[in-house]
Design a protein around this motif. Structure first.
Motif, PDB file in Angstrom:
ATOM      1  N   PRO A 120      44.378  10.219  43.653  1.00 27.32           N
ATOM      2  CA  PRO A 120      44.379   9.675  44.868  1.00 27.32           C
ATOM      3  C   PRO A 120      44.661  10.992  45.267  1.00 27.32           C
ATOM      4  CG  PRO A 120      44.537   7.952  44.197  1.00 27.32           C
ATOM      5  CD  PRO A 120      44.914   8.530  42.897  1.00 27.32           C
ATOM      6  N   THR A 121      44.205  11.832  46.824  1.00 28.86           N
ATOM      7  CA  THR A 121      44.717  12.857  47.410  1.00 28.86           C
ATOM      8  C   THR A 121      45.015  12.317  48.751  1.00 28.86           C
ATOM      9  OG1 THR A 121      42.536  14.089  47.810  1.00 28.86           O
ATOM     10  CG2 THR A 121      43.558  14.282  45.583  1.00 28.86           C
ATOM     11  N   ALA A 122      45.469  13.488  49.638  1.00 29.17           N
ATOM     12  CA  ALA A 122      45.809  13.437  51.526  1.00 29.17           C
ATOM     13  C   ALA A 122      46.521  14.298  51.699  1.00 29.17           C
ATOM     14  CB  ALA A 122      47.504  11.656  51.401  1.00 29.17           C
ATOM     15  N   LEU A 123      46.330  15.224  53.058  1.00 23.25           N
ATOM     16  CA  LEU A 123      46.363  15.874  53.298  1.00 23.25           C
ATOM     17  C   LEU A 123      47.009  15.490  54.347  1.00 23.25           C
ATOM     18  CD1 LEU A 123      45.835  19.119  53.796  1.00 23.25           C
ATOM     19  CD2 LEU A 123      43.808  18.396  55.507  1.00 23.25           C
ATOM     20  N   VAL A 124      48.481  16.032  54.554  1.00 26.59           N
ATOM     21  CA  VAL A 124      49.802  15.606  55.320  1.00 26.59           C
ATOM     22  C   VAL A 124      50.234  16.609  56.207  1.00 26.59           C
ATOM     23  CG1 VAL A 124      51.838  14.171  55.870  1.00 26.59           C
ATOM     24  CG2 VAL A 124      50.445  13.646  53.566  1.00 26.59           C
ATOM     25  N   THR A 125      49.697  17.037  57.530  1.00 24.00           N
ATOM     26  CA  THR A 125      49.633  18.507  58.220  1.00 24.00           C
ATOM     27  C   THR A 125      49.934  18.246  59.424  1.00 24.00           C
ATOM     28  OG1 THR A 125      49.048  19.770  59.359  1.00 24.00           O
ATOM     29  CG2 THR A 125      47.663  17.880  58.807  1.00 24.00           C
ATOM     30  N   SER A 126      50.947  19.135  60.317  1.00 28.39           N
ATOM     31  CA  SER A 126      51.723  18.925  61.368  1.00 28.39           C
ATOM     32  C   SER A 126      50.565  19.349  62.881  1.00 28.39           C
ATOM     33  CB  SER A 126      53.216  19.291  61.682  1.00 28.39           C
ATOM     34  OG  SER A 126      54.066  19.205  60.507  1.00 28.39           O
ATOM     35  N   SER A 127      49.895  19.768  61.308  1.00 28.73           N
ATOM     36  CA  SER A 127      48.675  20.420  62.972  1.00 28.73           C
ATOM     37  C   SER A 127      47.725  19.001  63.285  1.00 28.73           C
ATOM     38  CB  SER A 127      47.670  21.044  62.409  1.00 28.73           C
ATOM     39  OG  SER A 127      48.614  22.412  61.592  1.00 28.73           O
ATOM     40  N   LEU A 148      38.598  23.283  53.484  1.00 24.70           N
ATOM     41  CA  LEU A 148      39.259  22.872  52.562  1.00 24.70           C
ATOM     42  C   LEU A 148      37.961  22.082  51.412  1.00 24.70           C
ATOM     43  CD1 LEU A 148      42.468  21.694  54.487  1.00 24.70           C
ATOM     44  CD2 LEU A 148      42.028  23.534  52.684  1.00 24.70           C
ATOM     45  N   GLY A 149      37.181  21.094  52.581  1.00 24.94           N
ATOM     46  CA  GLY A 149      36.348  20.212  51.828  1.00 24.94           C
ATOM     47  C   GLY A 149      37.107  18.782  52.597  1.00 24.94           C
ATOM     48  N   ARG A 150      35.929  18.012  53.445  1.00 22.93           N
ATOM     49  CA  ARG A 150      36.167  17.127  53.660  1.00 22.93           C
ATOM     50  C   ARG A 150      35.804  15.948  52.775  1.00 22.93           C
ATOM     51  NH1 ARG A 150      35.380  17.847  58.736  1.00 22.93           N
ATOM     52  NH2 ARG A 150      34.825  19.663  59.503  1.00 22.93           N
ATOM     53  N   ASP A 151      35.384  16.352  51.568  1.00 20.22           N
ATOM     54  CA  ASP A 151      35.927  15.663  50.160  1.00 20.22           C
ATOM     55  C   ASP A 151      37.072  15.908  49.763  1.00 20.22           C
ATOM     56  OD1 ASP A 151      33.381  14.172  51.021  1.00 20.22           O
ATOM     57  OD2 ASP A 151      32.029  15.888  50.161  1.00 20.22           O
ATOM     58  N   GLY A 173      46.280  29.429  43.880  1.00 19.37           N
ATOM     59  CA  GLY A 173      46.248  28.953  43.131  1.00 19.37           C
ATOM     60  C   GLY A 173      46.195  27.074  43.799  1.00 19.37           C
ATOM     61  N   ALA A 174      45.939  26.788  45.054  1.00 23.33           N
ATOM     62  CA  ALA A 174      45.802  26.268  45.441  1.00 23.33           C
ATOM     63  C   ALA A 174      44.629  25.122  45.284  1.00 23.33           C
ATOM     64  CB  ALA A 174      46.340  26.404  47.017  1.00 23.33           C
ATOM     65  N   LEU A 175      43.183  26.301  45.162  1.00 22.67           N
ATOM     66  CA  LEU A 175      42.067  25.487  45.043  1.00 22.67           C
ATOM     67  C   LEU A 175      42.308  24.562  43.411  1.00 22.67           C
ATOM     68  CD1 LEU A 175      39.302  24.735  45.866  1.00 22.67           C
ATOM     69  CD2 LEU A 175      38.665  26.790  45.473  1.00 22.67           C
ATOM     70  N   ALA A 176      42.780  25.599  42.837  1.00 15.11           N
ATOM     71  CA  ALA A 176      42.094  25.163  41.528  1.00 15.11           C
ATOM     72  C   ALA A 176      43.237  23.788  41.164  1.00 15.11           C
ATOM     73  CB  ALA A 176      42.997  26.099  40.472  1.00 15.11           C
ATOM     74  N   LEU A 177      44.192  23.571  41.642  1.00 14.68           N
ATOM     75  CA  LEU A 177      45.130  22.432  41.748  1.00 14.68           C
ATOM     76  C   LEU A 177      44.542  21.528  42.084  1.00 14.68           C
ATOM     77  CD1 LEU A 177      47.726  20.892  40.285  1.00 14.68           C
ATOM     78  CD2 LEU A 177      48.973  21.832  42.720  1.00 14.68           C
ATOM     79  N   LEU A 178      44.144  21.961  43.429  1.00 18.59           N
ATOM     80  CA  LEU A 178      43.251  20.644  43.955  1.00 18.59           C
ATOM     81  C   LEU A 178      42.210  20.081  43.221  1.00 18.59           C
ATOM     82  CD1 LEU A 178      42.924  18.619  46.264  1.00 18.59           C
ATOM     83  CD2 LEU A 178      41.531  20.991  47.673  1.00 18.59           C
ATOM     84  N   ARG A 179      41.538  20.700  42.890  1.00 16.22           N
ATOM     85  CA  ARG A 179      40.094  20.517  41.798  1.00 16.22           C
ATOM     86  C   ARG A 179      40.390  19.466  40.697  1.00 16.22           C
ATOM     87  NH1 ARG A 179      36.283  26.248  42.438  1.00 16.22           N
ATOM     88  NH2 ARG A 179      35.606  25.499  44.613  1.00 16.22           N
ATOM     89  N   ALA A 180      41.761  20.496  40.273  1.00  9.89           N
ATOM     90  CA  ALA A 180      41.827  19.275  38.884  1.00  9.89           C
ATOM     91  C   ALA A 180      42.627  17.851  39.359  1.00  9.89           C
ATOM     92  CB  ALA A 180      43.265  20.049  38.418  1.00  9.89           C
ATOM     93  N   VAL A 181      43.263  17.802  40.500  1.00 10.03           N
ATOM     94  CA  VAL A 181      44.042  16.515  40.910  1.00 10.03           C
ATOM     95  C   VAL A 181      42.322  15.695  40.890  1.00 10.03           C
ATOM     96  CG1 VAL A 181      44.943  15.063  42.725  1.00 10.03           C
ATOM     97  CG2 VAL A 181      46.052  17.430  41.952  1.00 10.03           C
ATOM     98  N   ARG A 182      41.578  15.777  41.662  1.00  9.20           N
ATOM     99  CA  ARG A 182      40.878  15.147  41.653  1.00  9.20           C
ATOM    100  C   ARG A 182      40.239  14.713  41.503  1.00  9.20           C
ATOM    101  NH1 ARG A 182      40.170  12.484  46.301  1.00  9.20           N
ATOM    102  NH2 ARG A 182      38.092  12.588  46.885  1.00  9.20           N
ATOM    103  N   THR A 183      39.462  15.868  39.679  1.00  6.37           N
ATOM    104  CA  THR A 183      38.999  15.729  38.835  1.00  6.37           C
ATOM    105  C   THR A 183      39.678  14.669  37.621  1.00  6.37           C
ATOM    106  OG1 THR A 183      37.898  18.418  38.195  1.00  6.37           O
ATOM    107  CG2 THR A 183      37.880  17.567  36.735  1.00  6.37           C
ATOM    108  N   ALA A 184      41.106  15.130  37.749  1.00  4.96           N
ATOM    109  CA  ALA A 184      41.200  13.464  37.239  1.00  4.96           C
ATOM    110  C   ALA A 184      41.481  11.791  37.843  1.00  4.96           C
ATOM    111  CB  ALA A 184      42.353  14.043  37.018  1.00  4.96           C
ATOM    112  N   GLY A 185      40.413  12.006  38.906  1.00  4.81           N
ATOM    113  CA  GLY A 185      41.014  10.950  39.595  1.00  4.81           C
ATOM    114  C   GLY A 185      41.979  10.327  40.383  1.00  4.81           C
TER     115      GLY A 185
END
Length: 231
Positions: free
Chosen positions: A114-121, A133-136, A100-112
């Motif tokens: 803003p998104t952030a990747l927040v990781t301990s890595s 994940l996609g740089r865009d 479900g992660a890719l579908a949710l990320l795409r839905a959020v992006r399509t809706a305009g």
């Protein structure tokens, strides 16, 4: 500072995604690398220590590993370098999306939204992960080696909101681990938890799902107590 605007801004103001165990099924790859290093040191990493490592910074992870093996004298930087090299190999060949992660990320992006990747890595590993994940896919990327205080401190999430130019109280953070959830909660974001390797008990202010397959824009808006605005 990066500011992301749209003609009709939906709720939430931004969605802040954790990476390992949330977007990608990478914890199993970390299992491989950590157990291999433990074997190099002549030991076996315990299940309890492995659970404690999930979501932590590399420095804390190496301290936990060394203590668990009864070898606190080990050089944490040397161990981290070994893990970094091995996990990079594994990420290049075995990184998979969580359900479900890719579908949710795409839905959020399509809706305009803003998104952030927040990781301990760290940044080098994240750069490899972004090939999957996609740089865009993200307006902002906050890595564990680019903040003064890592999760469970709130700084990573506060940094993401600041860079996006949005109030943290209008953001939804999506996490899988106790460490990450603690960081997101302390920041003031609304929190959606999707436990992966470590179960989470009931937590005030945290909505939990078994999988992101049941998450959508309506749910994200509901976590902030307001209906979504049509984009």
């Amino acid at each position: 500072m990066i500011r992301v605007t749209t003609t009709a801004v939906p709720h939430p103001a931004a969605v802040l995604f954790d990476m390992d165990g949330t977007l990608v099924d990478s914890e199993k790859l970390w299992d491989v690398a950590l157990q291999e290093l433990a074997a190099v040191y002549g030991g076996v990493l315990s299940a309890a220590a492995r659970r404690a490592i999930i979501g932590t910074s590399m420095a804390d992870a190496m301290r936990i590993l060394h203590d668990d093996l009864g070898q606190p004298h080990r050089d944490p930087q040397a161990s981290a370098a070994w893990i970094d090299a091995r996990i990079l190999e594994l990420f290049r060949t075995g990184l998979r999306w969580r359900p479900g992660a890719l579908a949710l990320l795409r839905a959020v992006r399509t809706a305009g939204i803003p998104t952030a990747l927040v990781t301990s890595s760290g940044r080098p590993l994240v750069e490899v992960a972004l090939d999957t994940l996609g740089r865009d896919s993200f307006d902002v990327v906050v890595c564990g080696d680019e903040v003064d205080a890592a999760k469970p401190h709130p700084e990573p999430y506060l940094t993401a909101a600041r860079l996006l130019g949005v109030p943290i109280g209008r953001c939804v953070a999506i996490e899988d681990s106790p460490t990450g959830v603690a960081s997101a909660l302390a920041s003031g974001a609304a929190v959606l938890a999707v436990p992966a390797e470590v179960p989470l008990g009931p937590l005030d202010g945290v909505h939990q799902l078994d999988s992101l397959t049941s998450a959508d824009l309506e749910l994200l808006a509901a976590l902030l107590g307001e209906p979504p605005v049509d984009a």
